[in-house]
Design a protein around this motif. Structure first.
Motif, PDB file in Angstrom:
ATOM      1  N   GLU A   1      37.555 -15.086   6.351  1.00 57.67           N
ATOM      2  CA  GLU A   1      35.942 -14.497   5.789  1.00 57.67           C
ATOM      3  C   GLU A   1      36.391 -14.117   4.279  1.00 57.67           C
ATOM      4  OE1 GLU A   1      35.103 -10.446   7.681  1.00 57.67           O
ATOM      5  OE2 GLU A   1      32.923 -11.336   7.230  1.00 57.67           O
ATOM      6  N   ALA A   2      35.466 -14.487   3.308  1.00 61.76           N
ATOM      7  CA  ALA A   2      35.570 -14.247   1.938  1.00 61.76           C
ATOM      8  C   ALA A   2      35.246 -12.872   1.829  1.00 61.76           C
ATOM      9  CB  ALA A   2      34.770 -15.026   1.282  1.00 61.76           C
ATOM     10  N   TRP A   3      35.844 -12.148   0.984  1.00 62.35           N
ATOM     11  CA  TRP A   3      35.298 -10.673   0.626  1.00 62.35           C
ATOM     12  C   TRP A   3      35.247 -10.568  -1.018  1.00 62.35           C
ATOM     13  CZ3 TRP A   3      36.689  -5.933   4.072  1.00 62.35           C
ATOM     14  CH2 TRP A   3      37.062  -6.399   5.343  1.00 62.35           C
ATOM     15  N   ALA A   4      34.132 -10.294  -1.216  1.00 56.64           N
ATOM     16  CA  ALA A   4      33.951  -9.756  -2.682  1.00 56.64           C
ATOM     17  C   ALA A   4      34.088  -8.228  -2.702  1.00 56.64           C
ATOM     18  CB  ALA A   4      32.398 -10.143  -2.818  1.00 56.64           C
ATOM     19  N   SER A   5      34.238  -8.105  -4.214  1.00 60.89           N
ATOM     20  CA  SER A   5      34.701  -6.536  -4.412  1.00 60.89           C
ATOM     21  C   SER A   5      34.120  -6.228  -5.677  1.00 60.89           C
ATOM     22  CB  SER A   5      36.008  -6.199  -4.348  1.00 60.89           C
ATOM     23  OG  SER A   5      36.919  -7.145  -4.916  1.00 60.89           O
ATOM     24  N   GLY A   6      34.164  -5.194  -5.936  1.00 58.82           N
ATOM     25  CA  GLY A   6      33.727  -4.683  -7.263  1.00 58.82           C
ATOM     26  C   GLY A   6      33.898  -3.154  -7.911  1.00 58.82           C
ATOM     27  N   ALA A   7      33.727  -2.740  -8.850  1.00 61.50           N
ATOM     28  CA  ALA A   7      34.065  -1.447  -9.350  1.00 61.50           C
ATOM     29  C   ALA A   7      32.781  -0.985 -10.360  1.00 61.50           C
ATOM     30  CB  ALA A   7      35.429  -1.264 -10.163  1.00 61.50           C
ATOM     31  N   ILE A   8      32.226   0.326 -10.118  1.00 64.42           N
ATOM     32  CA  ILE A   8      31.169   0.585 -10.616  1.00 64.42           C
ATOM     33  C   ILE A   8      31.395   1.947 -11.165  1.00 64.42           C
ATOM     34  CG2 ILE A   8      28.671   1.108 -10.409  1.00 64.42           C
ATOM     35  CD1 ILE A   8      28.819  -0.604  -7.892  1.00 64.42           C
ATOM     36  N   LEU A   9      30.642   2.134 -12.427  1.00 64.80           N
ATOM     37  CA  LEU A   9      30.598   3.723 -12.776  1.00 64.80           C
ATOM     38  C   LEU A   9      29.375   3.874 -13.304  1.00 64.80           C
ATOM     39  CD1 LEU A   9      32.387   6.194 -14.153  1.00 64.80           C
ATOM     40  CD2 LEU A   9      31.859   4.939 -16.384  1.00 64.80           C
ATOM     41  N   ALA A  10      28.765   5.016 -12.721  1.00 67.37           N
ATOM     42  CA  ALA A  10      27.430   5.492 -12.865  1.00 67.37           C
ATOM     43  C   ALA A  10      27.498   6.725 -13.819  1.00 67.37           C
ATOM     44  CB  ALA A  10      26.866   5.921 -11.680  1.00 67.37           C
ATOM     45  N   GLU A  11      26.488   6.860 -14.812  1.00 71.11           N
ATOM     46  CA  GLU A  11      26.668   7.914 -16.085  1.00 71.11           C
ATOM     47  C   GLU A  11      25.150   8.695 -15.515  1.00 71.11           C
ATOM     48  OE1 GLU A  11      27.625   6.662 -19.889  1.00 71.11           O
ATOM     49  OE2 GLU A  11      28.383   4.790 -18.980  1.00 71.11           O
ATOM     50  N   VAL A  12      25.352   9.590 -15.067  1.00 71.45           N
ATOM     51  CA  VAL A  12      23.845  10.419 -14.856  1.00 71.45           C
ATOM     52  C   VAL A  12      23.785  11.748 -15.511  1.00 71.45           C
ATOM     53  CG1 VAL A  12      23.936   9.550 -12.517  1.00 71.45           C
ATOM     54  CG2 VAL A  12      24.717  11.953 -12.853  1.00 71.45           C
ATOM     55  N   VAL A  13      22.625  12.174 -15.690  1.00 68.35           N
ATOM     56  CA  VAL A  13      22.205  13.467 -16.037  1.00 68.35           C
ATOM     57  C   VAL A  13      21.150  14.052 -15.215  1.00 68.35           C
ATOM     58  CG1 VAL A  13      23.011  13.249 -18.726  1.00 68.35           C
ATOM     59  CG2 VAL A  13      20.544  13.002 -17.787  1.00 68.35           C
ATOM     60  N   ILE A  14      21.171  15.473 -15.078  1.00 68.21           N
ATOM     61  CA  ILE A  14      20.307  16.078 -14.089  1.00 68.21           C
ATOM     62  C   ILE A  14      19.529  17.254 -15.020  1.00 68.21           C
ATOM     63  CG2 ILE A  14      19.844  17.506 -12.146  1.00 68.21           C
ATOM     64  CD1 ILE A  14      22.350  16.008 -11.004  1.00 68.21           C
ATOM     65  N   ASP A  15      18.186  17.050 -14.931  1.00 71.22           N
ATOM     66  CA  ASP A  15      17.621  18.088 -15.801  1.00 71.22           C
ATOM     67  C   ASP A  15      17.685  19.421 -14.986  1.00 71.22           C
ATOM     68  OD1 ASP A  15      15.504  19.752 -16.936  1.00 71.22           O
ATOM     69  OD2 ASP A  15      13.874  18.126 -17.134  1.00 71.22           O
ATOM     70  N   PRO A  16      18.114  20.537 -15.641  1.00 72.80           N
ATOM     71  CA  PRO A  16      18.251  21.810 -14.972  1.00 72.80           C
ATOM     72  C   PRO A  16      17.134  22.572 -14.548  1.00 72.80           C
ATOM     73  CG  PRO A  16      19.087  21.699 -17.286  1.00 72.80           C
ATOM     74  CD  PRO A  16      18.810  20.434 -16.842  1.00 72.80           C
ATOM     75  N   GLU A  17      16.155  22.120 -15.270  1.00 75.61           N
ATOM     76  CA  GLU A  17      14.939  22.755 -14.942  1.00 75.61           C
ATOM     77  C   GLU A  17      14.025  22.103 -13.849  1.00 75.61           C
ATOM     78  OE1 GLU A  17      13.531  25.372 -16.838  1.00 75.61           O
ATOM     79  OE2 GLU A  17      15.264  25.211 -18.122  1.00 75.61           O
ATOM     80  N   THR A  18      14.235  21.000 -13.720  1.00 77.48           N
ATOM     81  CA  THR A  18      13.371  20.092 -12.690  1.00 77.48           C
ATOM     82  C   THR A  18      14.329  19.586 -11.860  1.00 77.48           C
ATOM     83  OG1 THR A  18      13.244  18.114 -13.955  1.00 77.48           O
ATOM     84  CG2 THR A  18      11.658  19.872 -14.366  1.00 77.48           C
ATOM     85  N   GLY A  19      15.510  19.204 -11.648  1.00 82.34           N
ATOM     86  CA  GLY A  19      16.327  18.512 -10.971  1.00 82.34           C
ATOM     87  C   GLY A  19      16.035  16.996 -11.119  1.00 82.34           C
TER      88      GLY A  19
END
Ligand code: SMO
Length: 727
Positions: free
Chosen positions: A577-595
């Motif tokens: 079986e072939a196995w792909a892979s990867g690495a991810i970085l997510a950058e988020v902000v959350i509005d504190p007033e509204t979520g």
């Protein structure tokens, strides 16, 4: 790889080229042909009466009035249909309990939306009118559990001392293809030709044959253009059987096409699992044990691949890491639509719990999440089942760190936080095993000098025809335009598996490569005496064959071969079986007033093995990412008292173009040793790694000590988490 193929590889470079999809001209001009586009003069239409009740015993079902209505040709209830066999369910796990399809509810209704009667009429409107005139009474009784299966992977580990813990509740989500399911069945001789919007034409044929009592040669399944599937068209469904049964019984063409409401109510769903896990970790940041428990809902019956998510989640842990594992997964039937494979199929569930634990451990030990992963990734790969075939996990992390300027981002994060910005960074590594078993391919030199490549892998918009043509062109040193690619027709490819499990390139592509290599060898043997050279000196090109100073055009060679054409059939059994892979970085902000959550950027380093066509890979990665973002942040099928609350796009949130963040893709391939092309799959990656990275980023943004959040990460939940009012 033999010598002649090596020569061809050096001479041409079709593989790896960013060629535009040959399918797009046709599809974008509206010239695609989907099942519901097919017409026949005497065609009649099937509609399904669906139970409005979630559960109970059927106490009355009267079709008398409906049967007499204008245009009504037949109405079937469970009493009128007699499947010759149970629908097939892939048992996959030892001791699996199975719950086959009831094409029409027999004594009990088990879910709202379950088919109770099938109406055939001269138009869809008439069939719908008649459905409303059917009298159905159901007496409430709770639906009993029909089947339960539990399985274990790894070893039994002793109790951990002070482990980190995480729990995840995945929402049920809709696979949601642009083209709803559809089936068109036409009597043909003693059997049928069935056009089916499917990922698995050959299995569809076999399952229909078994249920209808037909032989293989009496039933041909054709998947024409298919407008997306994502696992939702991989297994035979009740409407497929009912339409084929009606056509066979009435000896008329019968068509059924799902409305969007049909799809919400009765198409298969995905995910829905809950998981609890704990991980022991030593003071140096080494994870020393992982215990995980998954519970998967199955809905009220089990389509063919219902247990695949359970098996995948269990077998792929500990993913890219080296950690002793003790994994239990259970699945049981539940009230509601069937839950089946959906893009990722168990891999997202495994990735998310694992990646959450990595962050929890990093936080406890005060280690950066990037370093935490570095200390635990596998660096010595062993050729063992259910482990990665190849991959460079430290390399993925290094590249991600470099491309994102990770250290600077962390520093910037501290500054932004000091200014009151609620921001987070989330990492995820993932693995994507790409399928097991066989696929078929055949390649033929046609009379006109063109080549016909037939693959058992079908297609639902991935661009398979383009990729297969590139593989053949590469092997034979042709131009891709010389190759016609055909798929999805059991008359042309009687054997095959189809397109699912990220397997089409790794297994279907390998089969095609072998067919092309075989054809090259045969051409060399046949042409050497004609050209007056040794077989090893025969060279192929777009024009034809040459060697020893002589040449022969492809059409001339075809004419010379006459009734004994140059054709190679391959039945390719994947050795590993072939196995792909990867690495991810997510950058988020959350509005504190509204979520409200904003994904500012995603950076993604993927290892899809050798890339046949970067355009196709990018399309698959981004498409998967859209669905991964949907599952992480907004999609959820909601039932209340057994009634579906999200039965339309007014209630069920799908990501839109404006919800897509900037996604920076970087390819860092390691060839797979599992197939002769070195390729891996890429179709499910976005659904596997992206949600885990988003969840980690959100948890990083929220105050420390925030309890585990259920999916999806709606603004209400995030606002409550920020304001300490989580329920
Ligand atoms: S969920 Mo896929 O179509 O194996």
């Amino acid at each position: 790889m033999d010598g002649s193929v090596r020569n061809a590889l050096q001479n041409s470079s079709w593989m790896g080229r960013a060629m535009p999809r040959r399918e797009d001209d046709r599809l974008l001009r509206g010239q695609g042909v989907f099942v519901d586009d097919l017409q026949a003069p005497d065609c009649v239409f099937l509609e399904v009466l669906r139970s409005p009740y979630p559960a109970g015993r059927i106490t009355a079902l009267d079709v008398t009035e409906a049967s007499g209505m204008d245009g009504v040709i037949a109405i079937y209830t469970a009493a009128d249909i007699t499947p010759q066999a149970d629908s097939a369910v892939n048992a996959l796990l030892p001791g699996a309990e199975l719950a086959a399809m009831e094409p029409l509810a027999r004594t009990h209704v088990r879910a709202a939306g379950q088919a109770v009667a099938a109406i055939i009429a001269t138009s869809r409107d008439r069939a719908r009118d008649a459905a409303e005139a059917i009298w159905l009474e159901v007496e409430g009784e709770p639906a009993p559990t029909r089947a339960r299966t539990q399985a274990h992977w790894g070893q039994t580990l002793p109790a951990f001392d002070n482990p980190v813990r995480a729990s995840i509740a995945h929402a049920l989500v809709a696979p949601f293809a642009m083209e709803p399911r559809a089936v068109f069945a036409m009597p043909e001789g003693t059997g049928l030709t069935v056009w089916l919007s499917t990922q698995t034409p050959q299995r569809g044929r076999d399952d229909l044959c078994a249920m209808l009592g037909l032989d293989r040669d009496q039933l041909r399944v054709i998947a024409p253009d298919v407008g997306g599937a994502f696992g939702g068209k991989a297994s035979l469904m009740p409407e497929d059987y009912l339409t084929a049964f009606a056509a066979l019984t009435l000896q008329r063409p019968v068509k059924w096409a799902a409305t969007r409401s049909d799809e919400f109510l009765a198409a298969t769903q995905g995910r829905g699992a809950s998981s609890h896990a704990e991980m022991a970790v030593d003071a140096t940041g080494r994870a020393t044990g992982l215990r995980a428990e998954f519970t998967f809902p199955l809905g009220h019956w089990m389509p063919y691949s219902a247990l695949a998510p359970v098996r995948n989640a269990g077998r792929i842990l500990p993913g890219p890491y080296t950690i002793p594992c003790d994994v239990t997964a259970a699945a049981e039937t539940t009230e509601g639509a069937a839950v089946n494979i959906y893009r990722g199929a168990g891999r997202p569930e495994a990735a998310m719990i694992l990646e959450r634990l990595m962050d929890r451990a990093a936080q406890r030990l005060g280690i950066d999440p990037m370093d935490m992963r570095r200390r635990n990734v596998t660096t010595r790969l062993a050729a063992q089942p259910d482990t990665p075939c190849s991959g460079d996990f430290p390399g993925l992390l290094d590249r991600l760190e470099q491309e994102t300027g990770y250290r600077a981002l962390r520093a910037a994060q501290s500054q932004r936080r000091a200014q009151g910005v609620v921001c987070g960074l989330g990492l995820a590594l993932y693995v994507e095993p790409c399928g097991q078993g066989l696929e078929t391919a055949s390649l033929r030199l046609c009379e006109d000098g063109r080549f016909l490549a037939i693959t058992g892998s079908s297609a639902q918009g991935q661009g398979r025809e383009t990729a297969m043509a590139q593989i053949v062109a590469q092997a034979l040193n042709l131009h891709p335009q010389q190759i016609t690619v055909s798929h999805g027709d059991t008359a042309l490819a009687p054997e095959g598996i189809g397109a699912l499990a990220s397997r089409s390139t790794a297994i279907g592509g390998a089969a095609m490569w072998r067919a092309a290599s075989g054809l090259l060898d045969r051409a060399a043997t046949l042409c050497a005496p004609l050209l007056g050279c040794a077989p090893a000196d025969v060279v192929t090109s777009a024009e034809g064959v040459c060697g020893g100073g002589n040449s022969l055009g492809w059409a001339d060679l075809a004419a010379h071969l006459g009734a004994d054409p140059l054709v190679v059939h391959i039945r390719h059994e994947a050795a590993a079986e072939a196995w792909a892979s990867g690495a991810i970085l997510a950058e988020v902000v959350i509005d504190p007033e509204t979520g409200v959550l904003t994904i500012e950027r995603m950076t993604w380093v993927d290892d899809a093995g050798i890339v046949i066509n970067p355009v196709l890979v990018q399309g698959q990665l981004l498409g998967g990412a859209a669905q991964g973002i949907g599952a992480a942040t907004m999609e959820r099928m909601v039932y209340a008292d057994g009634q579906l609350q999200t039965g339309s796009l007014m209630d069920y949130a799908l990501p839109r173009a404006t919800d897509m963040p900037p996604i920076h893709l970087f390819s860092q391939p390691t060839p797979s040793p599992a197939n002769p092309l070195g390729v891996k799959g890429v179709g499910e990656a976005g659904c596997i790694g992206i949600p885990a990275a988003i969840l980690n980023a959100v948890m990083d943004a929220l105050p420390q000590g925030t309890p585990d959040l259920t999916l999806p990460l709606t603004s209400e939940k995030l606002w409550r988490a920020l304001t300490g009012s989580l329920q």
